[in-house]
Scaffold this motif. Structure first.
Motif, PDB file in Angstrom:
ATOM      1  N   LEU A  49     -10.996  35.298  16.120  1.00 22.62           N
ATOM      2  CA  LEU A  49      -9.984  33.982  16.238  1.00 22.62           C
ATOM      3  C   LEU A  49     -11.414  33.089  15.469  1.00 22.62           C
ATOM      4  CD1 LEU A  49      -7.254  32.593  17.151  1.00 22.62           C
ATOM      5  CD2 LEU A  49      -9.058  32.049  19.129  1.00 22.62           C
ATOM      6  N   ILE A  50     -12.423  33.068  16.026  1.00 24.50           N
ATOM      7  CA  ILE A  50     -13.523  31.815  16.017  1.00 24.50           C
ATOM      8  C   ILE A  50     -14.293  32.430  14.510  1.00 24.50           C
ATOM      9  CG2 ILE A  50     -13.672  30.994  18.364  1.00 24.50           C
ATOM     10  CD1 ILE A  50     -16.242  33.003  18.290  1.00 24.50           C
ATOM     11  N   SER A  51     -14.145  33.523  13.569  1.00 21.40           N
ATOM     12  CA  SER A  51     -15.084  33.248  12.566  1.00 21.40           C
ATOM     13  C   SER A  51     -15.050  32.400  11.326  1.00 21.40           C
ATOM     14  CB  SER A  51     -14.935  34.902  11.986  1.00 21.40           C
ATOM     15  OG  SER A  51     -13.286  35.353  11.742  1.00 21.40           O
ATOM     16  N   ASN A  52     -14.111  31.784  11.570  1.00 21.79           N
ATOM     17  CA  ASN A  52     -14.063  30.607  10.223  1.00 21.79           C
ATOM     18  C   ASN A  52     -14.354  29.190  10.662  1.00 21.79           C
ATOM     19  OD1 ASN A  52     -13.276  32.222   8.509  1.00 21.79           O
ATOM     20  ND2 ASN A  52     -11.053  32.530   8.654  1.00 21.79           N
ATOM     21  N   PHE A  53     -14.525  29.136  12.076  1.00 21.81           N
ATOM     22  CA  PHE A  53     -14.922  27.904  13.058  1.00 21.81           C
ATOM     23  C   PHE A  53     -15.872  27.732  12.411  1.00 21.81           C
ATOM     24  CE2 PHE A  53     -10.807  28.870  15.621  1.00 21.81           C
ATOM     25  CZ  PHE A  53     -10.126  28.740  15.413  1.00 21.81           C
ATOM     26  N   THR A  54     -16.304  27.161  11.234  1.00 26.13           N
ATOM     27  CA  THR A  54     -17.490  26.375  11.383  1.00 26.13           C
ATOM     28  C   THR A  54     -17.730  25.253  11.526  1.00 26.13           C
ATOM     29  OG1 THR A  54     -17.066  27.417   8.776  1.00 26.13           O
ATOM     30  CG2 THR A  54     -19.009  25.852   9.027  1.00 26.13           C
ATOM     31  N   PHE A  55     -17.598  24.619  12.141  1.00 24.98           N
ATOM     32  CA  PHE A  55     -17.099  22.791  12.730  1.00 24.98           C
ATOM     33  C   PHE A  55     -17.285  23.179  14.257  1.00 24.98           C
ATOM     34  CE2 PHE A  55     -15.935  22.166   8.515  1.00 24.98           C
ATOM     35  CZ  PHE A  55     -16.653  22.161   7.667  1.00 24.98           C
ATOM     36  N   LEU A  56     -16.606  23.716  14.753  1.00 24.37           N
ATOM     37  CA  LEU A  56     -16.792  23.895  16.357  1.00 24.37           C
ATOM     38  C   LEU A  56     -17.478  23.408  17.017  1.00 24.37           C
ATOM     39  CD1 LEU A  56     -14.328  25.554  17.945  1.00 24.37           C
ATOM     40  CD2 LEU A  56     -15.161  27.474  18.186  1.00 24.37           C
ATOM     41  N   GLU A  57     -16.892  23.046  18.208  1.00 29.15           N
ATOM     42  CA  GLU A  57     -17.702  21.952  19.316  1.00 29.15           C
ATOM     43  C   GLU A  57     -16.885  22.187  20.696  1.00 29.15           C
ATOM     44  OE1 GLU A  57     -17.700  17.798  18.727  1.00 29.15           O
ATOM     45  OE2 GLU A  57     -18.482  17.550  15.909  1.00 29.15           O
ATOM     46  N   VAL A  58     -15.305  21.716  20.780  1.00 32.49           N
ATOM     47  CA  VAL A  58     -14.845  22.493  21.978  1.00 32.49           C
ATOM     48  C   VAL A  58     -13.760  23.733  22.434  1.00 32.49           C
ATOM     49  CG1 VAL A  58     -13.524  21.281  23.610  1.00 32.49           C
ATOM     50  CG2 VAL A  58     -15.838  20.339  22.617  1.00 32.49           C
ATOM     51  N   LEU A  59     -14.970  24.905  22.506  1.00 34.62           N
ATOM     52  CA  LEU A  59     -13.334  26.032  22.625  1.00 34.62           C
ATOM     53  C   LEU A  59     -13.720  25.711  24.611  1.00 34.62           C
ATOM     54  CD1 LEU A  59     -12.459  28.467  21.451  1.00 34.62           C
ATOM     55  CD2 LEU A  59     -14.230  29.998  21.671  1.00 34.62           C
ATOM     56  N   CYS A  60     -12.231  25.978  24.175  1.00 37.58           N
ATOM     57  CA  CYS A  60     -11.477  25.899  26.090  1.00 37.58           C
ATOM     58  C   CYS A  60     -10.235  27.477  25.671  1.00 37.58           C
ATOM     59  CB  CYS A  60     -10.727  25.045  26.459  1.00 37.58           C
ATOM     60  SG  CYS A  60     -10.022  25.572  28.622  1.00 37.58           S
ATOM     61  N   LEU A  61     -10.510  28.167  25.903  1.00 39.81           N
ATOM     62  CA  LEU A  61     -10.027  29.021  26.851  1.00 39.81           C
ATOM     63  C   LEU A  61      -9.504  29.697  27.870  1.00 39.81           C
ATOM     64  CD1 LEU A  61     -11.479  31.448  23.507  1.00 39.81           C
ATOM     65  CD2 LEU A  61      -9.122  30.273  23.480  1.00 39.81           C
ATOM     66  N   SER A  62     -10.065  29.344  28.987  1.00 39.58           N
ATOM     67  CA  SER A  62      -9.843  29.632  30.144  1.00 39.58           C
ATOM     68  C   SER A  62      -8.500  29.957  30.659  1.00 39.58           C
ATOM     69  CB  SER A  62     -10.480  28.865  31.556  1.00 39.58           C
ATOM     70  OG  SER A  62     -10.964  28.497  31.197  1.00 39.58           O
ATOM     71  N   GLN A  63      -8.288  31.409  31.342  1.00 44.71           N
ATOM     72  CA  GLN A  63      -7.437  31.617  31.483  1.00 44.71           C
ATOM     73  C   GLN A  63      -6.180  32.454  30.628  1.00 44.71           C
ATOM     74  OE1 GLN A  63      -5.564  28.693  34.217  1.00 44.71           O
ATOM     75  NE2 GLN A  63      -5.990  29.951  36.266  1.00 44.71           N
ATOM     76  N   VAL A  64      -6.965  32.776  29.154  1.00 44.72           N
ATOM     77  CA  VAL A  64      -6.557  33.016  28.563  1.00 44.72           C
ATOM     78  C   VAL A  64      -7.491  34.914  28.512  1.00 44.72           C
ATOM     79  CG1 VAL A  64      -6.662  34.303  26.084  1.00 44.72           C
ATOM     80  CG2 VAL A  64      -6.510  31.743  26.898  1.00 44.72           C
ATOM     81  N   PHE A 119     -22.482  29.119  17.296  1.00 38.78           N
ATOM     82  CA  PHE A 119     -21.884  27.921  16.458  1.00 38.78           C
ATOM     83  C   PHE A 119     -23.131  26.385  16.913  1.00 38.78           C
ATOM     84  CE2 PHE A 119     -19.147  31.285  16.253  1.00 38.78           C
ATOM     85  CZ  PHE A 119     -17.675  30.111  15.449  1.00 38.78           C
ATOM     86  N   SER A 120     -24.380  26.087  16.413  1.00 40.65           N
ATOM     87  CA  SER A 120     -24.826  25.164  16.620  1.00 40.65           C
ATOM     88  C   SER A 120     -24.707  24.506  17.069  1.00 40.65           C
ATOM     89  CB  SER A 120     -25.551  24.974  16.068  1.00 40.65           C
ATOM     90  OG  SER A 120     -25.239  24.435  14.470  1.00 40.65           O
ATOM     91  N   SER A 121     -22.994  23.535  17.070  1.00 44.41           N
ATOM     92  CA  SER A 121     -22.390  22.738  16.921  1.00 44.41           C
ATOM     93  C   SER A 121     -21.738  22.402  18.963  1.00 44.41           C
ATOM     94  CB  SER A 121     -21.470  22.041  16.127  1.00 44.41           C
ATOM     95  OG  SER A 121     -21.835  21.419  14.892  1.00 44.41           O
TER      96      SER A 121
END
Length: 512
Positions: free
Chosen positions: A109-124, A137-139
């Motif tokens: 899912l996240i492999s293409n998200f180069t600019f990812l800053e916030v990832l909220c998947l709680s309860q998934v 994901f350094s950002s």
């Protein structure tokens, strides 16, 4: 300009759509004109009700999205692979939905998200290990993976993310891991939330200088808390409860004057309660329940803590709490929860008469003796929901004023020396009563009548001197799962009518 709609001033294209908390109901299909807004950069549909429908696959058409928030909106099922096409995403909120992330999995899912800053998947429901690729994901500033059925070892390298501010992996009981001796180089981490996991080892407190919130409740951490913890002066919340910490509680904790919550219950702490706690002027919650604390503590150390509303010192078997009522009782905090069970109290503290908002009071297993003071039945009449005076050698009769507590849910006055008939109101004074413990006294007379519609789940009247028939009003207790009237003087035939109680599992009638 429509509310929630943002347009580009130059082109007129819709670039933002904020419909969070808009009472939307129903489903969205891939034919919706929403997916014709190809210039959309921000889309917020959080806190709505999409009727347990699936996230439309057409979401992949919105290739300009940088912000997508679908949190708490009753979406269900597998997260569509098309979402991974949104390569410009920096903020992705899918949390608090009954979603699954299996195919694609988290790494895909996240492999293409180069600019990812916030990832909220709680309860998934992710049901996998945490991919090491998250460390690329350094950002990333916020990583929310609470209650995702994660398993395996948490990659220690993720703690080195240079801009990480919040990390929560709470309530993943099959997720283990250790904290590194050195955390991220920018010292940016503000919230570290690990409760309900299997993280283990020691906590490098001296490397957490920027931390404001540390929740390590119910893990497998161990060791001694070093005095260096007193340098974490940004901390507002510290929860180390239900672990295997040992040694004395360092007095340097008193330097953390920003603390509003300090919970250390169910560890193996020994020694005294530090007098320096009197400096924690912002403290609202202090929980030291179930340790091996010892020596005497003067209750006066808590008097100046005006915000303290939750104090639990119970089950420290060698701790003695000394309460000397000051001249002006109002200087005591206004407690909501006060736990002083097994604290070698000699009497019920007089300052309690001035409590206006008490919700729970636990004074069991002390050395109080004498009658229950009448003024106790005047405290917090509308708010008190739990009262425990268990095993205190109390004498005299139970005042009818007990029925002033109209919100009471839990009452335990068992194993005392109370006598006489029960107040007739005891069976109908509280519509919220769940558990009634009167065991091991010298109560006599008839069992009181219980009103229809009550919520009682447990009634223990064993080892008293009740007589006559078993009150047929007990058939009104439709939620009752446990009834014990053993060792009384009841005289009756077998109460077949109790068979109408759908929840009844345990019935004890012996020795009558």
């Amino acid at each position: 300009m429509w509310s929630g709609v943002e347009c580009d001033e130059m082109t007129g294209h819709v670039i933002g759509l904020d419909l969070g908390n808009s009472f939307l109901y129903g489903s969205i299909d891939s034919n919706s004109t929403l997916f014709d807004l190809l210039h959309l950069q921000r889309l917020n549909l959080s806190n709505n009700h999409f009727n347990y429908s699936r996230i439309p696959t057409a979401i992949g058409r919105l290739s300009m999205l940088t912000y997508l928030n679908l949190a708490s909106s009753k979406f269900i099922g597998q997260i569509p692979s098309q979402l991974s096409q949104l390569s410009k995403l920096s903020n992705l909120y899918l949390c608090n939905n009954p979603l699954q992330l299996k195919k694609p999995d988290l790494e895909s899912l996240i492999s293409n998200f180069t600019f990812l800053e916030v990832l909220c998947l709680s309860q998934v429901d992710i049901s996998s290990t945490v991919p090491k690729s998250l460390a690329n994901f350094s950002s990333l500033t916020h990583l929310g993976l609470r209650d995702c059925k994660l398993k395996g070892e948490f990659p220690i390298i993720i703690f080195q993310l240079p801009n990480l501010q919040l990390l929560t992996v709470r309530f993943n009981k099959d997720l283990s891991g250790r904290l590194p001796p050195v955390l991220n180089q920018n010292n940016s981490l503000k919230s570290l939330l690990l409760s309900g996991t299997s993280f283990y080892g020691e906590i490098p407190f001296e490397k957490l200088a920027s931390l404001r919130e540390l929740d390590a409740h119910n893990c497998n951490f161990s060791g001694v808390i070093p005095s260096l913890i007193g340098k974490l002066n940004q901390l507002t919340s510290l929860d180390l409860s239900e672990n295997n910490f040992v040694g004395e509680i360092p007095s340097s904790l008193g330097n953390l004057t920003q603390l509003t919550m300090l919970s250390l219950f169910s560890n193996h702490f020994s020694g005294p309660i530090p007098l320096s706690f009197s400096k924690l002027i912002n403290l609202e919650t202090l929980n030291l329940h179930n340790n091996d604390l010892r020596d005497s503590v003067d209750f006066d150390i808590f008097v100046g803590l005006k915000n303290l509303s939750f104090l639990d010192l119970q089950e420290n078997y060698n701790l003695s709490v000394i309460v000397v009522n000051p001249g002006i009782n109002e200087t005591f905090p206004q407690f909501k929860v006060l736990g002083l069970s097994n604290c070698n109290l000699k009497k019920i503290p007089g300052f309690l008469r001035h409590q206006k908002r008490m919700e729970a009071l636990f004074l069991s297993k002390n050395h109080i003796g004498g009658p229950i003071p009448e003024w106790l039945f005047s405290i917090s009449k509308e708010t008190l929901n739990s009262l425990s005076l268990y095993k205190n050698s109390l004498i005299g009769e139970l005042s009818h004023r007990i029925c002033n507590f109209s919100s009471l849910e839990f009452l335990d006055i068992s194993h005392n020396k109370l006598v006489g008939k029960l107040p007739r109101c005891l069976g109908n004074f509280s519509k919220s009563m769940l558990r009634l413990h009167l065991r091991g006294n010298y109560f006599s007379g008839n069992i009181p009548n219980f009103m229809k519609g009550n919520q009682l789940e447990l009634i223990d009247l064993g080892y008293n001197r009740f007589e006559g028939n078993l009150s047929k009003s007990l058939s009104n207790c439709k939620m009752l799962g446990y009834l014990n009237v053993e060792s009384n003087k009841l005289n009756d035939v077998f109460p077949y009518w109790l068979g109408t109680l759908p929840e009844l599992e345990i019935l004890v009638l012996r020795a009558n």
